[in-house]
Design an enzyme around this catalytic site. Sequence first.
Site, PDB file in Angstrom:
ATOM      1  N   ASP A 490      24.070  42.030  41.321  1.00 41.16           N
ATOM      2  CA  ASP A 490      24.605  41.236  40.216  1.00 41.16           C
ATOM      3  C   ASP A 490      23.659  41.159  39.034  1.00 41.16           C
ATOM      4  O   ASP A 490      24.056  40.782  37.935  1.00 41.16           O
ATOM      5  CB  ASP A 490      24.831  39.796  40.697  1.00 41.16           C
ATOM      6  CG  ASP A 490      26.199  39.595  41.295  1.00 41.16           C
ATOM      7  OD1 ASP A 490      27.134  40.274  40.870  1.00 41.16           O
ATOM      8  OD2 ASP A 490      26.317  38.733  42.186  1.00 41.16           O
TER       9      ASP A 490
HETATM   10  C1  GLC Z   1      22.499  35.409  40.162  1.00 40.23           C
HETATM   11  C2  GLC Z   1      21.724  35.692  41.427  1.00 40.23           C
HETATM   12  C3  GLC Z   1      22.453  36.625  42.328  1.00 40.23           C
HETATM   13  C4  GLC Z   1      23.847  36.141  42.525  1.00 40.23           C
HETATM   14  C5  GLC Z   1      24.541  35.828  41.204  1.00 40.23           C
HETATM   15  C6  GLC Z   1      25.885  35.227  41.444  1.00 40.23           C
HETATM   16  O1  GLC Z   1      22.655  36.572  39.426  1.00 40.23           O
HETATM   17  O2  GLC Z   1      20.462  36.204  41.181  1.00 40.23           O
HETATM   18  O3  GLC Z   1      21.782  36.752  43.549  1.00 40.23           O
HETATM   19  O4  GLC Z   1      24.567  37.122  43.188  1.00 40.23           O
HETATM   20  O5  GLC Z   1      23.778  34.949  40.443  1.00 40.23           O
HETATM   21  O6  GLC Z   1      26.611  35.069  40.276  1.00 40.23           O
HETATM   22  C1  GLC Z   2      24.351  37.487  45.890  1.00 39.66           C
HETATM   23  C2  GLC Z   2      25.823  37.699  45.683  1.00 39.66           C
HETATM   24  C3  GLC Z   2      26.259  39.083  46.016  1.00 39.66           C
HETATM   25  C4  GLC Z   2      25.372  40.088  45.369  1.00 39.66           C
HETATM   26  C5  GLC Z   2      23.909  39.826  45.672  1.00 39.66           C
HETATM   27  C6  GLC Z   2      22.989  40.747  44.926  1.00 39.66           C
HETATM   28  O1  GLC Z   2      24.070  37.443  47.255  1.00 39.66           O
HETATM   29  O2  GLC Z   2      26.583  36.785  46.436  1.00 39.66           O
HETATM   30  O3  GLC Z   2      27.578  39.286  45.615  1.00 39.66           O
HETATM   31  O4  GLC Z   2      25.746  41.348  45.809  1.00 39.66           O
HETATM   32  O5  GLC Z   2      23.592  38.508  45.309  1.00 39.66           O
HETATM   33  O6  GLC Z   2      22.940  40.481  43.573  1.00 39.66           O
END
Ligand code: GLC
Ligand code: GLC
Length: 817
Positions: A490
Site C-alpha cells: 500500500d
Molecule cells: C498504511 C500502512 C499500511 C496499510 C495502509 C492501509 O499505508 O502503512 O500497512 O496497509 O495504511 O490503508
Molecule cells: C496492510 C494492509 C494490506 C497491505 C499491507 C502492505 O497489512 O492491510 O492490504 O497489503 O499492509 O502494505
Amino acid sequence: MKFGYFDDNACEYVITTPKTPLPWINYLGNKEFFSLISNTCGGYTFYKDAKLLRLTRYRYNNVPYDNNGKYFYIKDETDKANEVIWNPGWQPVKTTLDSYECRHGLGYSKFSSSKSDIKADVLTFVPMNDNCEVSKITITNNKKEDAKLVLFSYVEWCLWNADDDMKNFQRNLSTGEVEVTNDGATLFHKTEYRERRNHYAVYGVNTKVDGFDTSRDAFLGAYNGPDSPDAVAAGKCTGSVASGWSPIAAHQININLKPGESKTFIFTLGYIENPEDDKWESHGVINKKPAYALLDAYKTEEAFDKALAELNDYWKNLLGIYHVSSSNEKVDRMVNIWNQYQCMVTFNMSRSASYYESGIGRGMGFRDSCQDLLGFVHLIPDRARQRIIDIASTQFQDGSAYHQYQPLTKKGNSDIGSGFNDDPLWLIAGTSAYVRETGDLSILKEMVPFDNDMSVAKTLMDHLKCSFNFTATHKGPHGLPLIGRADWNDCLNLNCFSEHPGESFQTFGPSEGPVAESVFIAGMFVKYGEEYAQLAELLGDDAEAKRAREEIKKVYDAACTAGWDGEWFVRAYDANSNKVGSKECEEGQIFIEPQGFCVLAGIGVKEGLAEKALKSVEERLDTKYGVMILQPAYTKYHLELGEVSSYPPGYKENGGIFCHNNPWVSIAETVLGHGDRAFEIYKKTCPAYIEEISEVHCTEPYVYSQMVAGRDAKFFGQGKNSWLTGTAAWTFVNISQYILGVYPTHNGLSIDPCVPADFGDFTLTRKYRGATYNISVKQNGAQKGIKKLTVNGKEISGNIIPYEEGVKEYTVEAVMG
Ligand code: GLC
Ligand code: GLC
C-alpha cells in the site's frame, strides 16, 4: 522472558501476569456478534460491523491503552477497617492480586484471581447461536470467617456509530436513553430507537440485584474514571436513570458467603433487533420480549455450560479438518490450534477491529479478504463461498475493484475507491482456492453484480475474466503490469507525488499513471493467471485457457528481462520509468515481494534466476527475527515513491519485517526444494518459536503480528499490529500446503512435503471433500521428493491422490527420498 505458557490440551494460552508488555487479547464470537477481550478484561463489543453497530465504548489513544472493558468490581467489606476493592482482571482498579491467571481459549476467555482469600472465576464467551456475550462469575470464600462482599458489574454503552460517537458530542450528549426493569437487574440501552433504529442492547443478570446505575457520572462520579467509581467506593449504586450524557449499565449485588461457600451469577450482554412494526410495547416503551427470551436462555448454569460445550465442539470439529502430529511440538501447536484460530479471526474481522485497528477506519479489504480466505476455506467452505460472492459484487465491469467495503452494507467504500491494481487478481486467488478445496464448480456460474448493481450481473467466471483482462490490458512501457495507486504494498505510491502533510498517500494523485509498473503484480499474474486458465479448462473452455497462457507467457518474459536486475527481481518502475528495488538505486535496492512472489509463481526457476533471487534475499534481507521487506531502508522522503519512504527506517513498509511476505519467501524456497531454509524462515516469525523473547517481541505469543521492527529500527524485534494480518492465512498456507505439503488440487490432494533434513516422520489427518485422509510420511532425511506413495494399500504414481466419489477414508503412506 515469558509471561505465560501454552496449554495445548486445553487449546489455551495461559497468561500468568496482567502486566504483559502490551495488552494480549482474544476474540469472542464466530458469526455476527463479536467482542475483543484483553488479559485485563479491556475491550469492546459490536454486532456485525465494528463501526456502525458498536455496543460498548472504547477510548482510543487512552492511557492506559487497554481500557473500558466489561468490568466486575469486588468490594470486600469483611474487615471493615481493611476494605479492599479489586477486579478479577486486575484492571481498572489495579489492586495487587494474590493470584491471577487469564486463559485465552478458542472463542472464550477465563480469569481466575484471588485477593484476601476471596477467589473470583470469570468465564466469558459468545454463544454459537445468539447475539450476546455471556459471563459466568463465581465468587468463593476461602476465608475462615463469613465474608461480606459487594459485586458490581460495569459496561459503558457506545451510541452505536463508533465514529460519530467520539466526535459529535453536541448531539450525542443529549440523545442517550435507557430503560430499567426487574428492579435494576435488566438494563436496556435504547438510544436512537425512537427514530430510525430498530435495535437496542441489554445487560442483565440472573439474580435480584441490590442496586443499579445507568448514568456514568452517577456511577463513577464526574471526575473519576473506571479505576475509582464513587458507587463502588460507597458500596452502593445510586439507582440513576440516564437521560442524555453517557449511559452505562452497572449492577450491584450484595453477597454474604460462609467459609468455603461459593456463589455464581450469569451476566448477559445482548443485541436485539425488532421488526419495524413490532418495535414498541406501548408508547415510548420498547418491546422487550426478545430480550427476556435471550436472558432466559442463559439464566442457568446448565444452559451456560451447554452453550460453552457447543462452542468447544464447534472448534474441535473445525480443528479436526487439518491436524498434524510431528516431533516438533511448536509446529503442531501452531498448525493445530493457533494459526487456524487466527485465520478464523482474520476472516471474520478483515482489518477492522483490533487493538491496532480502530474498527472505524477500513471495513473489509478486497485484497485482504481474498487472502484471508486462503487460510480459512478448508474450515467452513460455505462461508468462504458467500464471501467470494460479496467481494466480487464490489468489482467494477472493467475488472478493477473497490479497495474496501463495509460489512454491514456490503457496498464499496467510495472514499478510498479503486485503483489498487493487484486487487483484481486476488479474486482469482480466493476463488481458485475455494474450487480446489470443494470441487464446487457451481460457484463459477453464479450471477454476481458489478458494483452491487444486479442489472449488470455476470457469472463469477466472467468476473474472473475481467480480473485477468484488467491486468492483461493495463501494462506499461516494459510490458509489465501498471501499478495504479499501489499494489500489495500500500505504501509504494508511484503515481502520488504528495507534498503536503495530511494528504492520503493512496488516494492523492492520479490513480492510473500510464508508466509506473509492478514486477510484483507480474508475479501474481503468472501465478493466478495460471489458476484462471485451469478454471477455464474445468469449464471446458480450452480456447480461453490457451489465450490466458499466451498472455501469461508475455508477462513471464517481461519479468525475466525488464523485471530482472542481475541478482534479484526489480520491484517496480516508477512514473519516470526509473527502477525501484535495483542495485542502481541509492536506497531501497532490493524488495522482498517480487523475490517471494515471482519464485513461488515459478518465474525464473528453469532460467536459474530464482536461485539467485533467494540467495540475495538471504544475504541482504534476512535477520534473526525474520526477513525485512527492503534494504537499505529509505532515510529520506522520496516524492516519487510515496508512503514507503515516510516511515522511519526499520518500521512498517520501510524496512520492517513485514511478516505477511515472509511465507512467500518460505514457499518460494519449497519450490526450489530447500526444506531447511524454508523452515528456518517459518520459525523466525512463528509465535510459538519466539515465545521466549516476549519481552522483545511484546505482542501476543500465540498469534502473528503484521510487523516486527527491522534491523534499522530502534526497537529491533518488537512486534506491532497483532492479529489482523494476512500473515495468518499465508503462514497457514505455507506450513500446511508447502512445508507439510498437503495441497488441494482440482483433482485431489497432492502430497509433496518440503521439510528440513532433521524434521522426522509425521502423520496428518486431513478432511477433504467429505472424506478423511490419514496420511503418514516417512521422511528418510530427505528435504523434498516422494519416492513412494501408497493409497489404501495400492501404490500410485505421481503425487496426487485421485479423488474417488464415495470413498470416505484414505490411508496414505508417503515415503520421501
Ligand atoms: C498504511 C500502512 C499500511 C496499510 C495502509 C492501509 O499505508 O502503512 O500497512 O496497509 O495504511 O490503508
Ligand atoms: C496492510 C494492509 C494490506 C497491505 C499491507 C502492505 O497489512 O492491510 O492490504 O497489503 O499492509 O502494505
